[in-house]
Scaffold this motif. Structure first.
Motif, PDB file in Angstrom:
ATOM      1  N   GLU A 110     -67.760  25.872  18.831  1.00  0.00           N
ATOM      2  CA  GLU A 110     -68.875  25.151  19.464  1.00  0.00           C
ATOM      3  C   GLU A 110     -69.786  24.638  18.356  1.00  0.00           C
ATOM      4  OE1 GLU A 110     -70.940  23.152  21.699  1.00  0.00           O
ATOM      5  OE2 GLU A 110     -69.610  24.433  22.886  1.00  0.00           O
ATOM      6  N   ASP A 111     -70.349  23.411  18.540  1.00  0.00           N
ATOM      7  CA  ASP A 111     -71.170  22.806  17.490  1.00  0.00           C
ATOM      8  C   ASP A 111     -72.592  23.360  17.450  1.00  0.00           C
ATOM      9  OD1 ASP A 111     -69.094  21.179  16.655  1.00  0.00           O
ATOM     10  OD2 ASP A 111     -69.601  19.583  18.066  1.00  0.00           O
ATOM     11  N   ASP A 112     -73.246  23.442  18.575  1.00  0.00           N
ATOM     12  CA  ASP A 112     -74.667  23.782  18.633  1.00  0.00           C
ATOM     13  C   ASP A 112     -74.869  25.295  18.669  1.00  0.00           C
ATOM     14  OD1 ASP A 112     -77.403  23.711  18.903  1.00  0.00           O
ATOM     15  OD2 ASP A 112     -77.356  23.301  21.054  1.00  0.00           O
ATOM     16  N   VAL A 113     -74.471  25.980  17.585  1.00  0.00           N
ATOM     17  CA  VAL A 113     -74.596  27.438  17.487  1.00  0.00           C
ATOM     18  C   VAL A 113     -74.938  27.805  16.043  1.00  0.00           C
ATOM     19  CG1 VAL A 113     -73.002  27.961  19.386  1.00  0.00           C
ATOM     20  CG2 VAL A 113     -72.122  27.696  17.056  1.00  0.00           C
ATOM     21  N   ALA A 114     -75.293  29.071  15.830  1.00  0.00           N
ATOM     22  CA  ALA A 114     -75.558  29.590  14.484  1.00  0.00           C
ATOM     23  C   ALA A 114     -74.896  30.943  14.325  1.00  0.00           C
ATOM     24  CB  ALA A 114     -77.063  29.710  14.235  1.00  0.00           C
ATOM     25  N   GLY A 115     -74.150  31.110  13.239  1.00  0.00           N
ATOM     26  CA  GLY A 115     -73.500  32.391  12.970  1.00  0.00           C
ATOM     27  C   GLY A 115     -73.691  32.777  11.521  1.00  0.00           C
ATOM     28  N   ASN A 116     -74.083  34.035  11.282  1.00  0.00           N
ATOM     29  CA  ASN A 116     -74.341  34.508   9.920  1.00  0.00           C
ATOM     30  C   ASN A 116     -73.777  35.906   9.736  1.00  0.00           C
ATOM     31  OD1 ASN A 116     -76.436  32.322   9.044  1.00  0.00           O
ATOM     32  ND2 ASN A 116     -77.257  33.109  10.969  1.00  0.00           N
ATOM     33  N   HIS A 117     -73.294  36.185   8.528  1.00  0.00           N
ATOM     34  CA  HIS A 117     -72.889  37.559   8.215  1.00  0.00           C
ATOM     35  C   HIS A 117     -73.108  37.821   6.729  1.00  0.00           C
ATOM     36  CE1 HIS A 117     -69.193  36.518   6.047  1.00  0.00           C
ATOM     37  NE2 HIS A 117     -68.868  35.704   7.030  1.00  0.00           N
ATOM     38  N   GLY A 118     -73.247  39.099   6.399  1.00  0.00           N
ATOM     39  CA  GLY A 118     -73.425  39.465   4.997  1.00  0.00           C
ATOM     40  C   GLY A 118     -73.181  40.946   4.806  1.00  0.00           C
ATOM     41  N   ALA A 119     -72.867  41.331   3.564  1.00  0.00           N
ATOM     42  CA  ALA A 119     -72.617  42.739   3.250  1.00  0.00           C
ATOM     43  C   ALA A 119     -73.206  43.065   1.885  1.00  0.00           C
ATOM     44  CB  ALA A 119     -71.117  43.028   3.268  1.00  0.00           C
ATOM     45  N   THR A 120     -73.815  44.235   1.798  1.00  0.00           N
ATOM     46  CA  THR A 120     -74.359  44.735   0.535  1.00  0.00           C
ATOM     47  C   THR A 120     -73.713  46.076   0.236  1.00  0.00           C
ATOM     48  OG1 THR A 120     -76.485  43.663   0.955  1.00  0.00           O
ATOM     49  CG2 THR A 120     -76.440  45.388  -0.720  1.00  0.00           C
ATOM     50  N   ILE A 121     -73.080  46.187  -0.925  1.00  0.00           N
ATOM     51  CA  ILE A 121     -72.379  47.409  -1.315  1.00  0.00           C
ATOM     52  C   ILE A 121     -72.878  47.805  -2.694  1.00  0.00           C
ATOM     53  CG2 ILE A 121     -70.133  48.483  -1.750  1.00  0.00           C
ATOM     54  CD1 ILE A 121     -68.921  46.252   0.031  1.00  0.00           C
TER      55      ILE A 121
END
Length: 238
Positions: free
Chosen positions: A148-159
């Motif tokens: 879908e175009d009108d969306v926002a997705g984010n991810h991240g990891a700290t190790i």
């Protein structure tokens, strides 16, 4: 199944012995304006596996999934978190943080799936891992799926490990390096004990804290919980 406008809170406290295993699968489907809160505490065990899937089928549905974990010895922790966002203007927050010590192994798969039609939806996933043992095995596999175009997705990891500045600060105040590291472990167990919703999960958190930190420390947390309960205002029924 969480119907329209429902609020659901799931709290899990798992702490089993090194020769035991805990395997589970939980699925939730949320309708319009439903709110889903999942709080998980993985406090150790030979093998602990969480499978959690939340589908935000309705418009404006929301979920918060939070996992705090501790694994040491040769413990194995396996986590699969999946959020499927199907409705419009849905919001998902998935947060995992924990500590690995000795030769513990952890595998985490965290997936946010922004399905076609989920316009205006937002999904966020993040993990923070503190590594204390030299033989730890850590695998973190975040995934964002989007159709879908009108969306926002984010991810991240700290190790990482405890910073030298933090260790020096605590050692200057009379703690050994190991005692300083244990302060971070204590924080996870204290959080689990404070938020245990009923007697069985509270007892499980205390028992595991005794094994890891010792009885004196474990019951320091327990006494603090009792004090907070006694200071709380009485209800009308009381």
């Amino acid at each position: 199944v969480a119907e329209e406008g429902a609020t659901v809170t799931i709290t899990e406290v798992v702490g089993v012995g090194s020769s035991q295993q805990h395997l589970e699968s939980v699925g939730v489907d949320a309708d319009d304006d439903a709110r889903i809160e999942v709080r998980q505490y993985a406090l150790g065990g030979g093998t602990v596996a969480f499978g959690t899937a939340v589908t935000l089928s309705g418009d404006r549905a929301r979920t918060n999934i939070g996992l705090r974990y501790f694994a040491d010895g040769k413990d194995r922790l396996d986590v699969n978190h999946v959020v499927r966002q199907r409705g419009k203007n849905t919001i998902a927050h998935v947060r995992e943080n924990g500590i690995l010590d000795d030769a513990a192994e952890k595998a985490l798969r965290a997936t946010i799936d922004l399905v076609h039609g989920a316009r205006g939806s937002k999904g966020n996933e993040s993990e923070s891992v503190l590594v204390l043992g030299d033989d730890v095995v850590n695998k973190t596999m975040p995934v964002i799926l989007c159709d879908e175009d009108d969306v926002a997705g984010n991810h991240g990891a700290t190790i990482g490990s405890v910073s030298p500045e933090q260790i020096d600060y605590l050692m200057d105040r009379g703690l050994s390096r190991r005692e300083a590291e244990q302060l971070f472990v204590r924080a996870i167990f204290e959080d689990a004990i404070i938020h245990a919703p009923e007697a069985a999960s509270h007892a499980a958190a205390i028992a595991r804290a005794e094994e890891v930190l010792g009885a004196d420390v474990a019951h320091d947390f327990d006494d603090g919980v009792d004090a907070r309960k006694s200071d709380a205002p009485a209800s009308e029924e009381d």
